[in-house]
Every structure is written in C-alpha cells, then in structure tokens.
Design a protein around this motif. Structure first.
Motif, PDB file in Angstrom:
ATOM      1  N   UNK A 105       0.831  -1.207   0.000  1.00 15.96           N
ATOM      2  CA  UNK A 105       0.000   0.000   0.000  1.00 15.96           C
ATOM      3  C   UNK A 105       0.863   1.253   0.000  1.00 15.96           C
ATOM      4  N   UNK A 106       1.900   1.270   0.833  1.00 19.71           N
ATOM      5  CA  UNK A 106       2.784   2.436   0.892  1.00 19.71           C
ATOM      6  C   UNK A 106       3.550   2.612  -0.417  1.00 19.71           C
ATOM      7  N   UNK A 107       3.960   1.504  -1.021  1.00 17.31           N
ATOM      8  CA  UNK A 107       4.684   1.596  -2.287  1.00 17.31           C
ATOM      9  C   UNK A 107       3.798   2.160  -3.388  1.00 17.31           C
ATOM     10  N   UNK A 108       2.580   1.642  -3.505  1.00 23.81           N
ATOM     11  CA  UNK A 108       1.678   2.134  -4.543  1.00 23.81           C
ATOM     12  C   UNK A 108       1.263   3.584  -4.286  1.00 23.81           C
ATOM     13  N   UNK A 109       1.118   3.951  -3.016  1.00 25.24           N
ATOM     14  CA  UNK A 109       0.757   5.339  -2.718  1.00 25.24           C
ATOM     15  C   UNK A 109       1.902   6.299  -3.025  1.00 25.24           C
ATOM     16  N   UNK A 110       3.133   5.818  -2.916  1.00 27.39           N
ATOM     17  CA  UNK A 110       4.292   6.682  -3.148  1.00 27.39           C
ATOM     18  C   UNK A 110       4.627   6.836  -4.625  1.00 27.39           C
ATOM     19  N   UNK A 111       4.322   5.821  -5.426  1.00 26.05           N
ATOM     20  CA  UNK A 111       4.738   5.854  -6.832  1.00 26.05           C
ATOM     21  C   UNK A 111       4.160   7.039  -7.605  1.00 26.05           C
ATOM     22  N   UNK A 112       2.860   7.335  -7.527  1.00 27.41           N
ATOM     23  CA  UNK A 112       2.359   8.503  -8.267  1.00 27.41           C
ATOM     24  C   UNK A 112       2.991   9.809  -7.802  1.00 27.41           C
ATOM     25  N   UNK A 113       3.318   9.901  -6.534  1.00 25.99           N
ATOM     26  CA  UNK A 113       3.956  11.103  -6.013  1.00 25.99           C
ATOM     27  C   UNK A 113       5.377  11.248  -6.534  1.00 25.99           C
ATOM     28  N   UNK A 114       6.075  10.123  -6.639  1.00 27.75           N
ATOM     29  CA  UNK A 114       7.438  10.155  -7.178  1.00 27.75           C
ATOM     30  C   UNK A 114       7.412  10.559  -8.645  1.00 27.75           C
ATOM     31  N   UNK A 115       6.470  10.001  -9.409  1.00 25.69           N
ATOM     32  CA  UNK A 115       6.346  10.338 -10.830  1.00 25.69           C
ATOM     33  C   UNK A 115       5.989  11.817 -11.004  1.00 25.69           C
ATOM     34  N   UNK A 116       5.159  12.358 -10.099  1.00 21.48           N
ATOM     35  CA  UNK A 116       4.727  13.755 -10.201  1.00 21.48           C
ATOM     36  C   UNK A 116       5.737  14.725  -9.618  1.00 21.48           C
ATOM     37  N   UNK A 117       6.894  14.237  -9.210  1.00 25.33           N
ATOM     38  CA  UNK A 117       7.933  15.090  -8.602  1.00 25.33           C
ATOM     39  C   UNK A 117       7.400  15.840  -7.386  1.00 25.33           C
ATOM     40  N   UNK A 118       6.625  15.156  -6.581  1.00 23.22           N
ATOM     41  CA  UNK A 118       6.118  15.764  -5.357  1.00 23.22           C
ATOM     42  C   UNK A 118       7.254  15.970  -4.370  1.00 23.22           C
ATOM     43  N   UNK A 119       7.113  16.911  -3.456  1.00 25.23           N
ATOM     44  CA  UNK A 119       8.143  17.106  -2.428  1.00 25.23           C
ATOM     45  C   UNK A 119       8.392  15.820  -1.646  1.00 25.23           C
ATOM     46  N   UNK A 120       9.632  15.643  -1.248  1.00 29.11           N
ATOM     47  CA  UNK A 120      10.014  14.390  -0.597  1.00 29.11           C
ATOM     48  C   UNK A 120       9.249  14.184   0.702  1.00 29.11           C
ATOM     49  N   UNK A 121       8.933  15.309   1.396  1.00 29.99           N
ATOM     50  CA  UNK A 121       8.209  15.164   2.657  1.00 29.99           C
ATOM     51  C   UNK A 121       6.790  14.653   2.415  1.00 29.99           C
ATOM     52  N   UNK A 122       6.206  15.006   1.257  1.00 28.55           N
ATOM     53  CA  UNK A 122       4.868  14.508   0.940  1.00 28.55           C
ATOM     54  C   UNK A 122       4.914  12.994   0.694  1.00 28.55           C
ATOM     55  N   UNK A 123       5.963  12.556   0.005  1.00 27.99           N
ATOM     56  CA  UNK A 123       6.110  11.118  -0.261  1.00 27.99           C
ATOM     57  C   UNK A 123       6.243  10.349   1.050  1.00 27.99           C
ATOM     58  N   UNK A 124       7.133  10.827   1.918  1.00 28.98           N
ATOM     59  CA  UNK A 124       7.357  10.126   3.188  1.00 28.98           C
ATOM     60  C   UNK A 124       6.126  10.206   4.091  1.00 28.98           C
ATOM     61  N   UNK A 125       5.479  11.364   4.118  1.00 27.25           N
ATOM     62  CA  UNK A 125       4.294  11.508   4.967  1.00 27.25           C
ATOM     63  C   UNK A 125       3.175  10.581   4.502  1.00 27.25           C
ATOM     64  N   UNK A 126       3.004  10.474   3.188  1.00 21.49           N
ATOM     65  CA  UNK A 126       1.960   9.597   2.659  1.00 21.49           C
ATOM     66  C   UNK A 126       2.245   8.134   3.004  1.00 21.49           C
ATOM     67  N   UNK A 127       3.487   7.703   2.774  1.00 18.24           N
ATOM     68  CA  UNK A 127       3.848   6.321   3.105  1.00 18.24           C
ATOM     69  C   UNK A 127       3.710   6.056   4.597  1.00 18.24           C
ATOM     70  N   UNK A 128       4.073   7.053   5.408  1.00 16.45           N
ATOM     71  CA  UNK A 128       3.975   6.882   6.858  1.00 16.45           C
ATOM     72  C   UNK A 128       2.535   6.724   7.302  1.00 16.45           C
ATOM     73  N   UNK A 129       1.667   7.564   6.792  1.00 15.61           N
ATOM     74  CA  UNK A 129       0.260   7.504   7.199  1.00 15.61           C
ATOM     75  C   UNK A 129      -0.384   6.208   6.713  1.00 15.61           C
ATOM     76  N   UNK A 130      -0.065   5.812   5.479  1.00 18.35           N
ATOM     77  CA  UNK A 130      -0.635   4.570   4.955  1.00 18.35           C
ATOM     78  C   UNK A 130      -0.222   3.378   5.814  1.00 18.35           C
ATOM     79  N   UNK A 131       0.972   3.420   6.356  1.00 18.56           N
ATOM     80  CA  UNK A 131       1.477   2.299   7.149  1.00 18.56           C
ATOM     81  C   UNK A 131       1.281   2.486   8.646  1.00 18.56           C
TER      82      UNK A 131
END
Length: 323
Positions: A132-158
C-alpha cells in the motif's frame, strides 16, 4: 591460668547453624535436641532468644515473598519454539500466499512501469515491504512531489502497523530487541490477524514465536518472489493486460477477510467514500485523507463498542435489563 570449658560454645554454635539453615531454605524441619550439659546454665535463654529471632526472620521472609510481583523466571515460561505449531501456522496461512504473491507481482510491475530502475525497484520492495505504501508513493514520485509529501503519505498509509505492533508487543516483550525487530519487519496484515485469532490472550503459551514465524516468513517470501518477478517482468508485460484491475482484485481478496467486525467495516466504508470524493486532490492526497478518516472512524466505533459492552456487563452484574 584457669581452664575454660568451651563445650557450651560448641553446642551453641551447632544450634545457631541449624537455625540459620532453616532460615535459608531448608524445607524439612529438624527439631532441636537438647544435648547441653549441665555446665551451660544460659542454654534456656539462648534458645528463647534464637527462637524469637527465627520467627521474626521467617515472618519478614513470608511478607516479602507474598508481596512479590516479579514475573516468573524464564525457566517457568513455556518454550517459544515448537515445530508442530510452526507447521500448524504454515497450514493456516497457506491459502493466503497465492493472493499475497499476486499482489506483490502487481506492485513489482507498477514500480517498473512508473519509471523506477530495476535496482531502485528491488531496493524499494526489500526495504519498504509494504504494498500500500509503495503504490501510494509511486504517483507522487512520478509527479515530482516534495520528498516530505512522499514520506508523509507512506507513513500515514502504514500507520496501521503501529497498531499491529502494539497488539503483538505484550506477547513478545520478553524477547531481545533484535528478534522483535525482525518479527516487526516481516509482519503483515493477514499474519497479525491470524496470529491474534490463534492466541487472543497475552498469557505465555507454548510455541507462540513458532506460530508467528510460521505465518510471517512464508508470507514475506511469497511477497518478495511475486514482487521481484514483477520487477523483472514489468517491461515485458503489455499495459492492455489490465493488471491494475488485477491488483484491485488482489487487494479485495486480502481486505475482505480482515473486515471481521463493525469497526473494521465502518473504517472501510468511510475510507472508500473519502477516496472517491477526494479523488481530484493534487498529489493523490485523497488517499492520505481516506486512510486518516477511515482509521479515525474505525477507532471511534471500536471505542463506542467497548463502552457499550462495559455498560452491558455492569447492568448484567446488577441484574438490570439491557437498554
């Protein structure tokens, strides 16, 4: 120089030795035999003093040990490892391994399709180990989202794994932190649920560690085999095969057995509704909001259920009818 009679001192030392042996754990009581000669005139007073000393020390020992709340030593704990229980756990988790492998295959392909290199995808699946965290992070990585958004999303999902760890902690608090770290890393949704169904009580029981290992390790291997296969096969799989829908089916196969009560069902419904309504939010933040609101709804319903059960128990104890 006057001759001194030391026989009385020897007899007194013998008596003190016997009483001391009683104070320090002798189970059998050996009555003292009066062997004193008539030359020792203070023998009765010595016996009385030592008798009172013995009972005072015994009383203090009993008070200290009856109030002792120290947990039983490790020698009294049932063995954590048992091969028969490990095989039982493996058989229990065996039906779920195919779905876990299929889910890992979909995530592996998704990582490659999103633009990650093979080493990056392998590192992600081995380190993160959370679909779940991997799939939630992939669109953010592709969209060049800020790194804190990627980590925060993965953290909340997990965040659910924090709850899983809190549920498992009382069962394995006696283990070294290295073993607990390994068990925590390999823990998964279904494995924790199956373990708690088998061992709902926190009391020591035979083979608890073996049962958890029999669930966790095959689950981890199945996920990694599927995910690594997806990483290497991702470039060869056509997009029109519709593996995204297959991934959704795999998630449903995993999620439905976990929806075991009203709290879980409420959390699923709230999360699903939020994800649909917040679909247009940037950086896939709708998923983040869905997870937060779903967890909050499930925790609220669970708390209300516990309060209702306590109230019903109090009414039953008083003999009053339920409202």
């Amino acid at each position: 120089m006057q001759n001194l009679d030391f026989s009385g001192f020897g007899q007194l030392a013998e008596m003190i030795g016997k009483i001391v042996s009683r104070l320090y754990g002798r189970v059998r009581f050996f009555p003292y035999e009066n062997r004193h000669s008539g030359a020792h005139t203070d023998c009765a007073s010595c016996q009385t003093a030592l008798f009172h000393l013995y009972h005072r020390r015994t009383h203090v020992w009993q008070e200290n040990h009856m109030n002792d709340v120290t947990p039983p030593p490790a020698a009294l704990r049932p063995p954590d490892e048992d091969q028969a229980i490990w095989r039982e756990a493996f058989k229990t988790g065996l039906p779920t391994l195919f779905g876990i492998g299929a889910w890992g295959l979909v995530v592996g392909i998704a990582m490659v399709k999103s633009g990650l290199t093979v080493p990056q995808a392998l590192g992600m699946t081995l380190i993160v180990f959370g679909g779940s965290a991997q799939l939630a992070s992939l669109p953010l990585i592709v969209a060049d989202a800020p790194i804190w958004v990627v980590f925060a999303t993965a953290l909340v999902v997990n965040l659910r794994f924090v709850i899983f760890s809190a549920l498992l902690a009382p069962h394995f608090a006696h283990l070294p932190w290295q073993k607990r770290f390994l068990l925590g890393y390999t823990a998964g949704d279904l494995t924790v649920a199956l373990f708690l169904q088998r061992f709902p009580s926190e009391e020591p029981a035979l083979g608890k560690v073996s049962y958890l290992k029999g669930l966790l390790y095959p689950n981890w291997v199945s996920w990694q085999v599927g995910s690594i296969a997806g990483v290497f096969l991702g470039s060869a799989v056509p997009t029109e095969w519709g593996l995204g829908f297959a991934g959704t089916l795999a998630i449903l196969c995993i999620m439905i057995p976990l929806t075991v009560n009203r709290a879980a069902l409420c959390g699923v419904l709230v999360a699903g509704a939020t994800a649909v309504l917040a679909y247009e939010l940037p950086y896939k933040l709708g998923l983040l909001a869905a997870v937060l609101l779903g967890m909050l709804a499930a925790m609220t319903v669970q708390a209300l259920n516990e309060k209702r059960e306590k109230r019903e128990k109090r009414l039953a104890a008083r003999g009053e009818p339920r409202v």
